[in-house]
Design a protein around this motif. Structure first.
Motif, PDB file in Angstrom:
ATOM      1  N   LEU A 137       0.835  -1.200   0.000  1.00  0.00           N
ATOM      2  CA  LEU A 137       0.000   0.000   0.000  1.00  0.00           C
ATOM      3  C   LEU A 137       0.872   1.253   0.000  1.00  0.00           C
ATOM      4  CD1 LEU A 137      -2.846  -0.899   2.521  1.00  0.00           C
ATOM      5  CD2 LEU A 137      -3.077  -0.587   0.060  1.00  0.00           C
ATOM      6  N   ALA A 138       1.882   1.265   0.864  1.00  0.00           N
ATOM      7  CA  ALA A 138       2.728   2.452   1.006  1.00  0.00           C
ATOM      8  C   ALA A 138       3.598   2.696  -0.221  1.00  0.00           C
ATOM      9  CB  ALA A 138       3.600   2.317   2.252  1.00  0.00           C
ATOM     10  N   ASN A 139       4.137   1.629  -0.791  1.00  0.00           N
ATOM     11  CA  ASN A 139       5.124   1.778  -1.863  1.00  0.00           C
ATOM     12  C   ASN A 139       4.543   1.669  -3.267  1.00  0.00           C
ATOM     13  OD1 ASN A 139       7.015   1.957   0.173  1.00  0.00           O
ATOM     14  ND2 ASN A 139       7.673  -0.170  -0.003  1.00  0.00           N
ATOM     15  N   GLU A 140       3.378   1.051  -3.381  1.00  0.00           N
ATOM     16  CA  GLU A 140       2.841   0.757  -4.710  1.00  0.00           C
ATOM     17  C   GLU A 140       1.457   1.365  -4.926  1.00  0.00           C
ATOM     18  OE1 GLU A 140       1.493  -3.232  -7.264  1.00  0.00           O
ATOM     19  OE2 GLU A 140       2.693  -3.441  -5.436  1.00  0.00           O
ATOM     20  N   PHE A 141       0.488   0.969  -4.119  1.00  0.00           N
ATOM     21  CA  PHE A 141      -0.896   1.316  -4.419  1.00  0.00           C
ATOM     22  C   PHE A 141      -1.245   2.767  -4.104  1.00  0.00           C
ATOM     23  CE2 PHE A 141      -1.459  -3.401  -3.647  1.00  0.00           C
ATOM     24  CZ  PHE A 141      -1.499  -3.700  -4.995  1.00  0.00           C
ATOM     25  N   THR A 142      -0.832   3.268  -2.936  1.00  0.00           N
ATOM     26  CA  THR A 142      -1.159   4.659  -2.612  1.00  0.00           C
ATOM     27  C   THR A 142      -0.465   5.638  -3.557  1.00  0.00           C
ATOM     28  OG1 THR A 142      -1.603   4.107  -0.295  1.00  0.00           O
ATOM     29  CG2 THR A 142      -1.151   6.415  -0.806  1.00  0.00           C
ATOM     30  N   PRO A 143       0.840   5.497  -3.820  1.00  0.00           N
ATOM     31  CA  PRO A 143       1.450   6.384  -4.826  1.00  0.00           C
ATOM     32  C   PRO A 143       0.796   6.231  -6.197  1.00  0.00           C
ATOM     33  CG  PRO A 143       3.152   5.302  -3.518  1.00  0.00           C
ATOM     34  CD  PRO A 143       1.852   4.634  -3.169  1.00  0.00           C
ATOM     35  N   GLY A 144       0.411   5.000  -6.547  1.00  0.00           N
ATOM     36  CA  GLY A 144      -0.245   4.791  -7.833  1.00  0.00           C
ATOM     37  C   GLY A 144      -1.564   5.523  -7.928  1.00  0.00           C
ATOM     38  N   HIS A 197      -2.365   8.216  -6.348  1.00  0.00           N
ATOM     39  CA  HIS A 197      -2.080   9.647  -6.475  1.00  0.00           C
ATOM     40  C   HIS A 197      -1.653  10.008  -7.898  1.00  0.00           C
ATOM     41  CE1 HIS A 197      -2.001   9.698  -2.019  1.00  0.00           C
ATOM     42  NE2 HIS A 197      -2.320  10.956  -2.178  1.00  0.00           N
ATOM     43  N   ARG A 198      -0.986   9.084  -8.571  1.00  0.00           N
ATOM     44  CA  ARG A 198      -0.610   9.367  -9.959  1.00  0.00           C
ATOM     45  C   ARG A 198      -1.840   9.361 -10.866  1.00  0.00           C
ATOM     46  NH1 ARG A 198       4.229   6.557  -8.371  1.00  0.00           N
ATOM     47  NH2 ARG A 198       3.254   4.517  -8.712  1.00  0.00           N
ATOM     48  N   ILE A 199      -2.754   8.436 -10.626  1.00  0.00           N
ATOM     49  CA  ILE A 199      -3.959   8.366 -11.462  1.00  0.00           C
ATOM     50  C   ILE A 199      -4.927   9.491 -11.122  1.00  0.00           C
ATOM     51  CG2 ILE A 199      -5.884   6.917 -12.204  1.00  0.00           C
ATOM     52  CD1 ILE A 199      -4.285   4.484 -11.195  1.00  0.00           C
ATOM     53  N   TYR A 200      -5.089   9.744  -9.818  1.00  0.00           N
ATOM     54  CA  TYR A 200      -6.071  10.722  -9.336  1.00  0.00           C
ATOM     55  C   TYR A 200      -5.344  11.735  -8.439  1.00  0.00           C
ATOM     56  CZ  TYR A 200      -8.871   6.667 -10.668  1.00  0.00           C
ATOM     57  OH  TYR A 200      -9.401   5.597 -11.340  1.00  0.00           O
ATOM     58  N   PRO A 201      -4.821  12.814  -9.010  1.00  0.00           N
ATOM     59  CA  PRO A 201      -4.028  13.768  -8.220  1.00  0.00           C
ATOM     60  C   PRO A 201      -4.765  14.350  -7.021  1.00  0.00           C
ATOM     61  CG  PRO A 201      -3.726  14.162 -10.567  1.00  0.00           C
ATOM     62  CD  PRO A 201      -4.835  13.157 -10.447  1.00  0.00           C
ATOM     63  N   ASP A 216      -9.729  -0.794  -3.277  1.00  0.00           N
ATOM     64  CA  ASP A 216     -10.147  -2.132  -3.695  1.00  0.00           C
ATOM     65  C   ASP A 216      -9.860  -2.349  -5.177  1.00  0.00           C
ATOM     66  OD1 ASP A 216     -12.054  -4.575  -2.775  1.00  0.00           O
ATOM     67  OD2 ASP A 216     -12.447  -4.042  -4.860  1.00  0.00           O
ATOM     68  N   MET A 217     -10.153  -1.348  -5.986  1.00  0.00           N
ATOM     69  CA  MET A 217      -9.963  -1.503  -7.426  1.00  0.00           C
ATOM     70  C   MET A 217      -8.491  -1.596  -7.797  1.00  0.00           C
ATOM     71  SD  MET A 217     -13.031   0.722  -9.148  1.00  0.00           S
ATOM     72  CE  MET A 217     -12.791  -0.098 -10.725  1.00  0.00           C
ATOM     73  N   VAL A 218      -7.653  -0.749  -7.202  1.00  0.00           N
ATOM     74  CA  VAL A 218      -6.240  -0.777  -7.574  1.00  0.00           C
ATOM     75  C   VAL A 218      -5.561  -2.028  -7.028  1.00  0.00           C
ATOM     76  CG1 VAL A 218      -5.246   0.495  -5.600  1.00  0.00           C
ATOM     77  CG2 VAL A 218      -4.228   0.725  -7.879  1.00  0.00           C
ATOM     78  N   TYR A 219      -6.025  -2.531  -5.891  1.00  0.00           N
ATOM     79  CA  TYR A 219      -5.445  -3.763  -5.348  1.00  0.00           C
ATOM     80  C   TYR A 219      -5.744  -4.932  -6.278  1.00  0.00           C
ATOM     81  CZ  TYR A 219      -3.330  -6.216  -1.390  1.00  0.00           C
ATOM     82  OH  TYR A 219      -2.467  -6.912  -0.578  1.00  0.00           O
ATOM     83  N   ASN A 220      -6.912  -4.896  -6.883  1.00  0.00           N
ATOM     84  CA  ASN A 220      -7.317  -5.966  -7.794  1.00  0.00           C
ATOM     85  C   ASN A 220      -6.721  -5.796  -9.193  1.00  0.00           C
ATOM     86  OD1 ASN A 220     -10.131  -6.387  -9.830  1.00  0.00           O
ATOM     87  ND2 ASN A 220      -8.963  -8.112  -9.063  1.00  0.00           N
ATOM     88  N   LEU A 221      -6.741  -4.567  -9.716  1.00  0.00           N
ATOM     89  CA  LEU A 221      -6.362  -4.323 -11.106  1.00  0.00           C
ATOM     90  C   LEU A 221      -4.910  -3.902 -11.272  1.00  0.00           C
ATOM     91  CD1 LEU A 221      -9.539  -2.261 -12.076  1.00  0.00           C
ATOM     92  CD2 LEU A 221      -9.083  -4.648 -12.693  1.00  0.00           C
ATOM     93  N   GLY A 222      -4.299  -3.366 -10.207  1.00  0.00           N
ATOM     94  CA  GLY A 222      -2.979  -2.779 -10.329  1.00  0.00           C
ATOM     95  C   GLY A 222      -3.070  -1.380 -10.913  1.00  0.00           C
ATOM     96  N   GLU A 223      -2.011  -0.603 -10.731  1.00  0.00           N
ATOM     97  CA  GLU A 223      -2.017   0.764 -11.253  1.00  0.00           C
ATOM     98  C   GLU A 223      -2.198   0.772 -12.766  1.00  0.00           C
ATOM     99  OE1 GLU A 223       0.870   4.728 -11.562  1.00  0.00           O
ATOM    100  OE2 GLU A 223       1.515   2.989 -10.376  1.00  0.00           O
ATOM    101  N   GLY A 224      -1.475  -0.102 -13.464  1.00  0.00           N
ATOM    102  CA  GLY A 224      -1.580  -0.135 -14.920  1.00  0.00           C
ATOM    103  C   GLY A 224      -2.956  -0.540 -15.398  1.00  0.00           C
ATOM    104  N   GLY A 225      -3.621  -1.414 -14.638  1.00  0.00           N
ATOM    105  CA  GLY A 225      -4.941  -1.872 -15.043  1.00  0.00           C
ATOM    106  C   GLY A 225      -6.049  -0.883 -14.773  1.00  0.00           C
ATOM    107  N   LEU A 226      -5.801   0.099 -13.887  1.00  0.00           N
ATOM    108  CA  LEU A 226      -6.810   1.102 -13.555  1.00  0.00           C
ATOM    109  C   LEU A 226      -6.567   2.422 -14.274  1.00  0.00           C
ATOM    110  CD1 LEU A 226      -9.288   1.859 -11.818  1.00  0.00           C
ATOM    111  CD2 LEU A 226      -7.714   2.405  -9.945  1.00  0.00           C
TER     112      LEU A 226
END
Length: 307
Positions: free
Chosen positions: A205-212, A214-218, A233-243
């Motif tokens: 969450l700290a290193n991947e999903f939360t920064p991701g 913020h990149r998708i939704y500033p 929930d969506m980014v955990y399932n889809l990943g940053e690239g998938g969302l």
């Protein structure tokens, strides 16, 4: 402009510090949380908490965690600040998010390695092990005669490489032909401890999903907590690239408008079960309902009956 940037950086800070949980703890201990009167502002290092500035057609949510002396004081603060308070905010601290993801209706939590529906080796709370070296880096344990010891590198490599593969029908998208995660429990004796599983999730969450996010939704920090929980929930399932755009175009257009109901309507993930999709849709619809209720309260600020 500089003040706006400073406020944006501090959005959600109080929530991350767990003030709401502290107030709950005081109540359970029989102590009264500090009451805050009309117009109260929390000052942290000289920075005033104010409503977040969102889109022109969006009513901002108040990002202030306090216990109010009365509903009238709370309404006065909303009117003074031009924002609304969520009636039932969701805890989006890393521990709380991981607890939700660990539920069987979401990612589930498994102490052993297994193959997911596309045959990728996974462990913990949906933690991908893309290579055997990823597995070797984790502190897998083995219990022998009631005593736990750290698994050797070779034992981890053997367990990883020896996992049964999913069938071609499963990988092609037929869930009825998939081995369940539970079916892998007996394939080897390697296990991760619960603390390790939780730490893996919170680190992601700290290193991947939360920064991701913020990149998708500033403006992520300014979103209502229910919207934030849905996006986790969506980014955990889809990943940053998938969302990220251009993926999910209708959903992301609604997010760009901060149209929570529109996002709810476009949030269905066909590869998932009804329960998890309902969880996200309900969060977004609730956020839309609360925003509308807040908008109506703010519209009453100039009325003669304003408290």
């Amino acid at each position: 402009m500089q003040q706006d940037r400073m406020e944006a950086r501090t959005a959600g800070w109080g929530q991350r510090q767990g003030w709401g949980r502290r107030a709950d703890g005081l109540a359970r201990a029989g102590r009264r949380p500090r009451r805050v009167a009309m117009g109260a502002m929390l000052l942290v290092a000289g920075i005033a908490w104010t409503a977040q500035t969102l889109g022109a057609n969006t009513t901002p949510v108040c990002k202030l965690s306090v216990c109010w002396a009365s509903e009238a004081d709370k309404l006065r603060y909303e009117c003074d600040s031009g924002c609304y308070f969520e009636s039932n905010p969701v805890d989006v601290e890393p521990e709380a998010v991981c607890n939700v993801m660990a539920e069987a209706t979401h990612e589930g939590s498994f102490s052993y390695m297994y193959r997911d529906s596309v045959n990728l080796v996974t462990t913990g709370i949906g933690n991908l092990l893309a290579s055997v070296d990823d597995a070797v880096a984790l502190p897998f344990m083995i219990e022998e005669n009631g005593v736990s010891r750290r698994a050797t590198e070779q034992e981890i490599r053997d367990a990883y490489n020896g996992l049964s593969s999913q069938s071609a029908e499963c990988i092609a998208g037929n869930p009825r032909r998939c081995n369940t995660a539970n079916s892998y429990a007996g394939e080897n004796a390697l296990r991760l401890e619960e603390d390790t599983i939780n730490q893996l999730c919170q680190t992601r969450l700290a290193n991947e999903f939360t920064p991701g996010l913020h990149r998708i939704y500033p403006d992520f920090d300014s979103y209502p907590s229910k919207v934030q929980a849905a996006l986790y929930d969506m980014v955990y399932n889809l990943g940053e690239g998938g969302l990220s755009p251009p993926k999910w175009p209708s959903f992301n257009r609604a997010m760009g408008r901060k149209d929570w109901q529109g996002a709810a309507d476009e949030s269905n993930r066909p590869q998932l079960g009804t329960t998890r999709n309902d969880y996200v849709r309900d969060l977004l619809e609730s956020a839309a309902d609360e925003e509308e209720a807040g908008r109506q309260r703010l519209a009453s600020c100039a009325s003669p009956g304003f408290p």
